[in-house]
Design a protein around this motif. Sequence first.
Motif, PDB file in Angstrom:
ATOM      1  N   ILE A   2      48.323  33.723  35.352  1.00  0.00           N
ATOM      2  CA  ILE A   2      48.230  34.411  36.634  1.00  0.00           C
ATOM      3  C   ILE A   2      47.429  35.702  36.478  1.00  0.00           C
ATOM      4  N   ASN A   3      47.661  36.414  35.390  1.00  0.00           N
ATOM      5  CA  ASN A   3      46.902  37.638  35.145  1.00  0.00           C
ATOM      6  C   ASN A   3      45.418  37.349  34.947  1.00  0.00           C
ATOM      7  N   LEU A   7      42.383  38.843  37.205  1.00  0.00           N
ATOM      8  CA  LEU A   7      41.269  39.524  36.557  1.00  0.00           C
ATOM      9  C   LEU A   7      39.943  38.878  36.929  1.00  0.00           C
ATOM     10  N   LEU A   8      39.924  37.545  36.998  1.00  0.00           N
ATOM     11  CA  LEU A   8      38.711  36.823  37.372  1.00  0.00           C
ATOM     12  C   LEU A   8      38.320  37.136  38.819  1.00  0.00           C
ATOM     13  N   ARG A   9      39.281  37.195  39.751  1.00  0.00           N
ATOM     14  CA  ARG A   9      38.997  37.541  41.150  1.00  0.00           C
ATOM     15  C   ARG A   9      38.445  38.956  41.254  1.00  0.00           C
ATOM     16  N   LEU A  10      39.027  39.880  40.513  1.00  0.00           N
ATOM     17  CA  LEU A  10      38.554  41.258  40.525  1.00  0.00           C
ATOM     18  C   LEU A  10      37.139  41.350  39.962  1.00  0.00           C
TER      19      LEU A  10
END
Length: 65
Positions: A2-3, A7-10
């Motif tokens: 989930i993290n 991080l990928l979306r950010l």
Amino acid sequence: MINFKKLLRLLWLIVFMILASVGVGLGGGVPLPLSARKRDATEVQTELPESDKKATKIAEFKRKE
């Protein structure tokens, strides 16, 4: 996991912001549309004809004297 997704979306958000700012810097932004009133500034103004009521009142007043 989930993290990693967060991080990928950010990361994608930051990449798209950088690409957008570079595109605006190169292209100069979106031009504002001109209003139609400024282009069509020629307006036809008409004057109403004077009514004959004033002339008849003056003529009647002169006759009474």
